[in-house]
Design an enzyme around this catalytic site. Structure first.
Site, short mmCIF file in Angstrom:
data_model
loop_
_atom_site.label_atom_id
_atom_site.label_comp_id
_atom_site.label_asym_id
_atom_site.label_seq_id
_atom_site.Cartn_x
_atom_site.Cartn_y
_atom_site.Cartn_z
CG HIS A 315 -2.27 1.13 0.82
ND1 HIS A 315 -1.95 2.56 1.16
CD2 HIS A 315 -2.88 0.75 0.87
CE1 HIS A 315 -2.98 2.50 1.45
NE2 HIS A 315 -4.02 1.65 0.86
CG ASP A 373 -8.78 -4.40 -2.61
OD1 ASP A 373 -9.77 -4.30 -2.53
OD2 ASP A 373 -8.38 -3.96 -3.40
N1 ACO Z 1 4.41 -7.67 -4.67
C1 ACO Z 1 5.63 -7.38 -4.84
N2 ACO Z 1 6.76 -6.88 -4.80
C2 ACO Z 1 5.79 -5.04 -4.78
C3 ACO Z 1 4.45 -5.11 -4.63
C4 ACO Z 1 3.67 -6.49 -4.58
N3 ACO Z 1 2.25 -6.18 -4.27
N4 ACO Z 1 4.22 -3.85 -3.89
C5 ACO Z 1 5.13 -3.44 -4.03
N5 ACO Z 1 6.12 -3.85 -3.94
C6 ACO Z 1 7.87 -3.78 -4.30
C7 ACO Z 1 7.88 -2.29 -5.44
O1 ACO Z 1 8.35 -3.66 -6.65
C8 ACO Z 1 9.31 -1.80 -5.43
O2 ACO Z 1 10.10 -2.71 -4.76
P1 ACO Z 1 11.73 -1.74 -5.44
O3 ACO Z 1 11.79 -1.13 -4.17
O4 ACO Z 1 12.62 -3.59 -5.20
O5 ACO Z 1 11.46 -1.59 -6.56
C9 ACO Z 1 8.83 -1.32 -3.47
O6 ACO Z 1 7.70 -2.71 -2.92
C10 ACO Z 1 7.64 -0.34 -3.28
O7 ACO Z 1 6.11 -0.42 -4.09
P2 ACO Z 1 5.34 0.98 -5.10
O8 ACO Z 1 5.61 0.25 -6.45
O9 ACO Z 1 7.10 1.90 -5.00
O10 ACO Z 1 4.56 1.38 -4.19
P3 ACO Z 1 3.79 2.34 -4.67
O11 ACO Z 1 3.35 2.59 -3.01
O12 ACO Z 1 3.71 3.55 -5.79
O13 ACO Z 1 2.64 0.79 -4.60
C11 ACO Z 1 1.19 -0.09 -4.38
C12 ACO Z 1 1.75 0.98 -3.96
C13 ACO Z 1 0.43 0.13 -6.20
C14 ACO Z 1 -0.50 -0.56 -4.00
C15 ACO Z 1 1.63 -1.72 -4.71
O14 ACO Z 1 2.29 -2.05 -3.59
C16 ACO Z 1 0.96 -2.63 -5.69
O15 ACO Z 1 0.93 -2.58 -7.07
N6 ACO Z 1 0.59 -3.76 -5.02
C17 ACO Z 1 -0.08 -4.26 -5.75
C18 ACO Z 1 -1.49 -4.14 -5.86
C19 ACO Z 1 -3.05 -4.14 -5.13
O16 ACO Z 1 -3.00 -4.63 -3.97
N7 ACO Z 1 -3.50 -3.19 -5.03
C20 ACO Z 1 -4.15 -2.68 -3.88
C21 ACO Z 1 -4.21 -1.28 -2.83
S1 ACO Z 1 -4.63 -0.70 -1.72
C22 ACO Z 1 -6.62 -0.58 -2.43
O17 ACO Z 1 -6.80 0.30 -3.53
C23 ACO Z 1 -7.69 -0.07 -1.77
#
Ligand code: ACO
Length: 439
Positions: A315, A373
């Site tokens: 998140h 979720d």
């Molecule tokens: N699985 C694996 N790796 C992940 C995940 C994941 N679900 N989420 C983040 N990471 C990793 C990224 O690859 C990144 O790694 P790095 O630093 O080595 O490059 C690091 O964690 C940070 O991730 P970001 O994408 O920079 O984080 P951001 O805050 O931009 O994204 C998000 C948040 C979009 C929710 C992301 O965690 C994601 O895509 N999760 C999966 C989708 C999801 O569950 N969305 C629901 C959100 S809650 C809602 O809307 C109610």
């Protein structure tokens, strides 16, 4: 706004432009809680530069007194009340009142509000025709975007955004009609008759009735399921300046009518990185198939060359457990118990995945925890709701947050049209030649 929260610091931040030696000082503004913000509105005037913050990682876009999140501590408050207490003591409609009006209602206030909402749940009869224009296999989120936006063509008496009464009528209409719009989107996909709302049912019960009832026989709503649905609605009701809410605010900042703005919010919510994640979680669990494959998928998620992510994990704000996920996990077990689903293979798979990911150094380091979720999809599936409807349920719940935030923006005297700046990296000025002279 109930109190002036943006005063109370004499601190400033001074920025020096090393290239010119120019200096400018900006106020550091504190709210009721959370980190202070630097008020950089005069930055361009003083130093001739903009800030650069793709994805708004460190940018506050507005002042708000609706919802507060402390992502490090896993705290979520609506109008100051912890989400756990709201789930325990309130119905979704009470939370709607709180988000819209700032205080929890007393009994008389609630009775009036509940009756007003109930009396707005029907849709204009001509909307039937609009539904019939969609392909039978249309994604229900596509129908939601279309029908929510189309309300502006049907309810002209509540589109004047400068009239507080019309704004309130539009807000009530959105909250009241969204379950009907969603129920009809589902019925349309099944080829079943649209169900009209029933005024003697509560908000969540009525929604379940419009999803699962049909004219041929009595459908009695299970009170445990109705309570679970109500709780799910509360848990998704608002979440401060997330992508869809910011979309609603940005659309509304130009003076667009509320129905059009909510339609924009629904479109933003649809994406798998936001509300579409609950649908994506189920798809992912289906792909994983069984516990033996979990390690392979965790490995894929950790591979920087592979775009795959564990859906329902991570998140932008919560870097600790999502407090909504904890409640959702409990609700999930209650629902499965009530439905007599002793062992739901997908839930078992989800729990195993959760365990493995939470112990993995990659997820620990990045503070990636299950979000709301991760569990909601499993509950929806147990209730017999098809995967494509998952994000629709989220949209029904989030409508109150969108409309409360939209109202707050319109009433904010400092509100301006949203117009971000950019870092331009394209061609410098050049001359356009006629087509016959181009290479
Ligand atoms: N699985 C694996 N790796 C992940 C995940 C994941 N679900 N989420 C983040 N990471 C990793 C990224 O690859 C990144 O790694 P790095 O630093 O080595 O490059 C690091 O964690 C940070 O991730 P970001 O994408 O920079 O984080 P951001 O805050 O931009 O994204 C998000 C948040 C979009 C929710 C992301 O965690 C994601 O895509 N999760 C999966 C989708 C999801 O569950 N969305 C629901 C959100 S809650 C809602 O809307 C109610």
């Amino acid at each position: 706004m109930s109190e002036d929260t943006t005063k109370g610091t004499n601190k400033t931040v001074t920025i020096t432009d090393d290239s010119t030696g120019k200096q400018a000082t900006f106020p550091l503004v504190t709210g009721t809680d959370g980190p202070p913000v630097i008020d950089i509105r005069r930055l361009y005037a003083e130093l001739g530069c903009f800030t650069y913050d793709p994805g708004f990682i460190a940018t506050g876009s507005c002042e708000s007194n609706i919802t507060f999140i402390d992502g490090d501590k896993g705290i979520l408050l609506h109008r100051g009340y912890p989400i756990e207490q709201l789930v325990r003591h309130c119905s979704h409609l009470e939370v709607c009142y709180l988000l819209l009006k700032g205080e929890l209602p007393n009994q008389a206030q609630f009775d009036k509000f509940s009756s007003d909402i109930t009396n707005h749940t029907m849709l204009h009869e001509q909307l039937h025709n609009l539904y019939r224009g969609f392909r039978r296999d249309a994604h229900p989120m596509a129908i939601m975007c279309g029908v929510a936006g189309a309300l502006s063509a049907f309810y002209h008496d509540s589109t004047d955004i400068n009239d507080p009464y019309q704004r309130m009528v539009a807000s009530y209409r959105m909250i009241a009609k969204m379950p009907t719009i969603a129920g009809w989107a589902y019925k349309y996909s099944l080829g079943q008759p649209f169900m009209y709302p029933k005024n003697d049912l509560g908000y969540a019960e009525n929604f379940l009735w419009m999803l699962f009832g049909h004219p041929c026989e009595e459908y009695l709503v299970n009170p445990v399921i109705a309570r679970a649905m109500d709780r799910i609605l509360i848990l998704h009701a608002d979440h401060e300046q997330n992508a869809s809410t910011s979309t609603v605010r940005l659309s509304g900042s130009s003076g667009a009518n509320p129905f059009a703005c909510i339609s924009a919010g629904i479109a933003s919510l649809w994406g798998p990185a936001h509300g579409g994640a609950n649908e994506a979680v189920l798809k992912m669990l289906g792909q994983i198939g069984n516990k033996a494959n979990i390690n392979e998928f965790v490995k894929k998620a950790k591979d920087p060359e592979d775009p795959f992510r564990i859906m329902g994990f991570g998140h932008r704000v919560y870097k600790n457990f999502d407090p909504r996920a904890k409640i959702m996990q409990k609700t999930c077990h209650e629902v499965l118990n009530e439905l007599g689903v002793e062992s739901e293979p997908l839930l078992e798979l989800a729990m195993a995945l959760e365990r493995i990911a939470l112990e993995d150094e990659y997820f620990i380091e990045r503070k990636l925890y299950p979000n709301v979720d991760f569990y909601s999809g499993i509950i929806f599936r147990a209730l017999g709701i098809p995967t494509t409807m998952f994000t629709v349920l989220f949209a029904v719940a989030r409508t109150v947050g969108w409309i409360a935030q939209w109202n707050e923006m319109i009433e904010d005297p400092t509100q301006k049209i949203g117009r971000p700046r950019q870092l331009y990296t394209g061609s410098k000025r050049r001359d356009a030649a006629p087509i016959e002279e181009r290479q």
